[in-house]
Design a protein around this motif. Structure first.
Motif, PDB file in Angstrom:
ATOM      1  N   ARG A   1       0.828  -1.209   0.000  1.00 30.78           N
ATOM      2  CA  ARG A   1       0.000   0.000   0.000  1.00 30.78           C
ATOM      3  C   ARG A   1       0.859   1.256   0.000  1.00 30.78           C
ATOM      4  N   GLU A   2       1.929   1.225   0.782  1.00 33.35           N
ATOM      5  CA  GLU A   2       2.830   2.380   0.815  1.00 33.35           C
ATOM      6  C   GLU A   2       3.514   2.579  -0.539  1.00 33.35           C
ATOM      7  N   GLN A   3       3.877   1.463  -1.181  1.00 32.09           N
ATOM      8  CA  GLN A   3       4.497   1.568  -2.496  1.00 32.09           C
ATOM      9  C   GLN A   3       3.511   2.119  -3.524  1.00 32.09           C
ATOM     10  N   GLU A   4       2.264   1.648  -3.450  1.00 35.74           N
ATOM     11  CA  GLU A   4       1.243   2.160  -4.364  1.00 35.74           C
ATOM     12  C   GLU A   4       0.989   3.643  -4.112  1.00 35.74           C
ATOM     13  N   ARG A   5       0.956   4.008  -2.838  1.00 38.95           N
ATOM     14  CA  ARG A   5       0.750   5.414  -2.512  1.00 38.95           C
ATOM     15  C   ARG A   5       1.929   6.252  -3.006  1.00 38.95           C
ATOM     16  N   ALA A   6       3.147   5.720  -2.833  1.00 37.74           N
ATOM     17  CA  ALA A   6       4.328   6.447  -3.316  1.00 37.74           C
ATOM     18  C   ALA A   6       4.279   6.593  -4.831  1.00 37.74           C
ATOM     19  N   SER A   7       3.814   5.538  -5.532  1.00 39.95           N
ATOM     20  CA  SER A   7       3.701   5.619  -6.985  1.00 39.95           C
ATOM     21  C   SER A   7       2.677   6.668  -7.398  1.00 39.95           C
ATOM     22  N   GLN A   8       1.558   6.717  -6.687  1.00 35.53           N
ATOM     23  CA  GLN A   8       0.547   7.733  -6.989  1.00 35.53           C
ATOM     24  C   GLN A   8       1.091   9.139  -6.737  1.00 35.53           C
ATOM     25  N   LEU A   9       1.841   9.280  -5.664  1.00 35.99           N
ATOM     26  CA  LEU A   9       2.424  10.587  -5.369  1.00 35.99           C
ATOM     27  C   LEU A   9       3.436  10.988  -6.447  1.00 35.99           C
ATOM     28  N   MET A  10       4.210  10.005  -6.941  1.00 33.24           N
ATOM     29  CA  MET A  10       5.169  10.308  -7.998  1.00 33.24           C
ATOM     30  C   MET A  10       4.448  10.711  -9.284  1.00 33.24           C
ATOM     31  N   ASP A  11       3.352  10.005  -9.601  1.00 32.77           N
ATOM     32  CA  ASP A  11       2.569  10.377 -10.787  1.00 32.77           C
ATOM     33  C   ASP A  11       1.977  11.770 -10.627  1.00 32.77           C
ATOM     34  N   SER A  12       1.460  12.041  -9.432  1.00 35.35           N
ATOM     35  CA  SER A  12       0.906  13.375  -9.176  1.00 35.35           C
ATOM     36  C   SER A  12       1.985  14.442  -9.264  1.00 35.35           C
ATOM     37  N   LEU A  13       3.169  14.107  -8.739  1.00 32.95           N
ATOM     38  CA  LEU A  13       4.280  15.058  -8.806  1.00 32.95           C
ATOM     39  C   LEU A  13       4.693  15.312 -10.246  1.00 32.95           C
ATOM     40  N   ALA A  14       4.747  14.246 -11.063  1.00 32.22           N
ATOM     41  CA  ALA A  14       5.110  14.415 -12.472  1.00 32.22           C
ATOM     42  C   ALA A  14       4.069  15.265 -13.197  1.00 32.22           C
ATOM     43  N   SER A  15       2.778  15.032 -12.875  1.00 31.30           N
ATOM     44  CA  SER A  15       1.728  15.838 -13.492  1.00 31.30           C
ATOM     45  C   SER A  15       1.841  17.303 -13.099  1.00 31.30           C
ATOM     46  N   GLU A  16       2.130  17.556 -11.824  1.00 27.08           N
ATOM     47  CA  GLU A  16       2.284  18.937 -11.370  1.00 27.08           C
ATOM     48  C   GLU A  16       3.488  19.596 -12.019  1.00 27.08           C
ATOM     49  N   ARG A  17       4.567  18.829 -12.186  1.00 24.14           N
ATOM     50  CA  ARG A  17       5.740  19.386 -12.855  1.00 24.14           C
ATOM     51  C   ARG A  17       5.419  19.754 -14.297  1.00 24.14           C
ATOM     52  N   GLU A  18       4.644  18.890 -14.979  1.00 20.42           N
ATOM     53  CA  GLU A  18       4.271  19.179 -16.353  1.00 20.42           C
ATOM     54  C   GLU A  18       3.408  20.438 -16.427  1.00 20.42           C
ATOM     55  N   LYS A  19       2.472  20.565 -15.490  1.00 21.27           N
ATOM     56  CA  LYS A  19       1.643  21.770 -15.453  1.00 21.27           C
ATOM     57  C   LYS A  19       2.489  23.004 -15.194  1.00 21.27           C
ATOM     58  N   ASN A  20       3.445  22.873 -14.292  1.00 21.28           N
ATOM     59  CA  ASN A  20       4.319  24.007 -13.996  1.00 21.28           C
ATOM     60  C   ASN A  20       5.142  24.415 -15.210  1.00 21.28           C
ATOM     61  N   GLU A  21       5.601  23.419 -15.983  1.00 20.04           N
ATOM     62  CA  GLU A  21       6.364  23.737 -17.182  1.00 20.04           C
ATOM     63  C   GLU A  21       5.502  24.480 -18.197  1.00 20.04           C
ATOM     64  N   VAL A  22       4.241  24.027 -18.364  1.00 18.54           N
ATOM     65  CA  VAL A  22       3.334  24.717 -19.293  1.00 18.54           C
ATOM     66  C   VAL A  22       3.085  26.147 -18.830  1.00 18.54           C
ATOM     67  N   LEU A  23       2.829  26.314 -17.542  1.00 19.95           N
ATOM     68  CA  LEU A  23       2.600  27.658 -17.005  1.00 19.95           C
ATOM     69  C   LEU A  23       3.845  28.531 -17.157  1.00 19.95           C
ATOM     70  N   GLN A  24       5.025  27.926 -16.967  1.00 22.31           N
ATOM     71  CA  GLN A  24       6.261  28.685 -17.114  1.00 22.31           C
ATOM     72  C   GLN A  24       6.434  29.172 -18.547  1.00 22.31           C
ATOM     73  N   LYS A  25       6.116  28.300 -19.518  1.00 20.88           N
ATOM     74  CA  LYS A  25       6.215  28.703 -20.916  1.00 20.88           C
ATOM     75  C   LYS A  25       5.216  29.808 -21.237  1.00 20.88           C
ATOM     76  N   GLN A  26       4.008  29.715 -20.688  1.00 25.51           N
ATOM     77  CA  GLN A  26       3.020  30.763 -20.911  1.00 25.51           C
ATOM     78  C   GLN A  26       3.468  32.090 -20.317  1.00 25.51           C
ATOM     79  N   LEU A  27       4.050  32.023 -19.115  1.00 25.31           N
ATOM     80  CA  LEU A  27       4.549  33.242 -18.483  1.00 25.31           C
ATOM     81  C   LEU A  27       5.689  33.847 -19.289  1.00 25.31           C
ATOM     82  N   GLU A  28       6.569  33.000 -19.816  1.00 24.01           N
ATOM     83  CA  GLU A  28       7.672  33.515 -20.620  1.00 24.01           C
ATOM     84  C   GLU A  28       7.151  34.164 -21.897  1.00 24.01           C
ATOM     85  N   ALA A  29       6.119  33.542 -22.510  1.00 21.75           N
ATOM     86  CA  ALA A  29       5.545  34.133 -23.706  1.00 21.75           C
ATOM     87  C   ALA A  29       4.902  35.481 -23.408  1.00 21.75           C
ATOM     88  N   LEU A  30       4.155  35.564 -22.313  1.00 22.41           N
ATOM     89  CA  LEU A  30       3.539  36.834 -21.926  1.00 22.41           C
ATOM     90  C   LEU A  30       4.590  37.880 -21.604  1.00 22.41           C
TER      91      LEU A  30
END
Length: 271
Positions: free
Chosen positions: A161-190
């Motif tokens: 269960r802890e491993q599954e939770r850690a995997s979910q957290l890693m997926d969530s972290l990767a998704s947040e990083r991707e969102k942050n990269e998109v937002l960073q590119k938008q901010l740079e464009a603006l």
């Protein structure tokens, strides 16, 4: 110590290193002994130690036994305080199974003492164990083995269960990083667009000139220098060139059907 209605302590497994009174090295390393301490279904605390082959020791502690143990250890407070200290001591990894000086785990059934402490310098927990009769030995070892397997499965499930939770957290972290990269590119464009808007008026001002005499209104038309034509000042307008007009032909010289010479020219001829 207030007597509790039941005894609650998480089950704990561990290794109890055997040693006899004279620290015989042979007896110390001959057998590996495991122990199991848990709350018994009948309301007491049960402790079992065994080599999982031919030897086993056990004891059951009721409320009165726990009160005596607390007095021996010198821990004040409630029964829960004693059980917390007992659990910490048995989980410390510093647990010994002591035998009389003339006996060891390989010399046959004998009384033993399970000794543990939470940390060096703190009070020792000493629990007296009695050997299991040969007729009960197989059952005790079987129950011990099944409990050990159940504990292993529980630990494995928790780890899964802890491993599954850690995997979910890693997926969530990767998704947040991707969102942050998109937002960073938008901010740079603006930011790039803002910089262009900030520098563009300055460039236009350098390239244009205001028509002299034009009123300073907000809707003033700015004409680029390259498109301006030279407009002569009214004071410098050149005078119109005089056109030489021919004198009108005299009517007397007009004769229908013939072109007559001027009288003056005829007079000259006569003279």
């Amino acid at each position: 110590m207030a007597a509790p209605t039941d005894i609650r302590m998480a089950a704990v497994f561990g290794e109890a290193k055997p040693e006899n009174g004279d620290h015989d090295a042979d007896a110390l390393h001959r057998r590996r002994v495991l122990f199991h301490a848990h709350a018994h279904s009948q309301g007491g605390l049960r402790v079992v130690a065994t080599d999982l082959r031919s030897l086993a020791w056990q004891c059951s502690l009721d409320i009165d036994d726990l009160q005596d143990l607390q007095d021996d250890v010198g821990i004040s407070g409630s029964c829960s305080d004693l059980l917390d200290y007992l659990y910490s001591s048995l989980s410390s990894g510093q647990v010994r199974l002591r035998f009389p000086a003339d006996q060891g785990p390989g010399t046959g059934p004998a009384d033993a003492k399970l000794v543990a402490t939470k940390a060096k310098g703190l009070p020792l927990i000493t629990i007296s164990l009695h050997p299991v009769a040969a007729s009960e030995l197989k059952d005790v070892i079987a129950v011990f083995s099944l409990a050990l397997y159940a504990s292993y499965k529980t630990t494995q499930e928790h780890a899964s269960r802890e491993q599954e939770r850690a995997s979910q957290l890693m997926d969530s972290l990767a998704s947040e990083r991707e969102k942050n990269e998109v937002l960073q590119k938008q901010l740079e464009a603006l930011s790039f667009l803002d910089k262009r808007k900030a520098t563009k008026p300055k460039l236009v001002t350098d390239q244009v000139a205001i028509v002299p005499g034009a009123p300073a209104f907000s809707d003033q038309v700015i004409v680029p220098v390259q498109q301006q034509t030279s407009v002569a000042s009214p004071s410098k307008v050149l005078p119109a060139k005089a056109v030489k007009r021919m004198p009108p032909v005299s009517r007397r010289a007009r004769v229908r059907g013939a072109l007559l010479q001027d009288i003056e020219e005829n007079g000259d001829d006569d003279s």
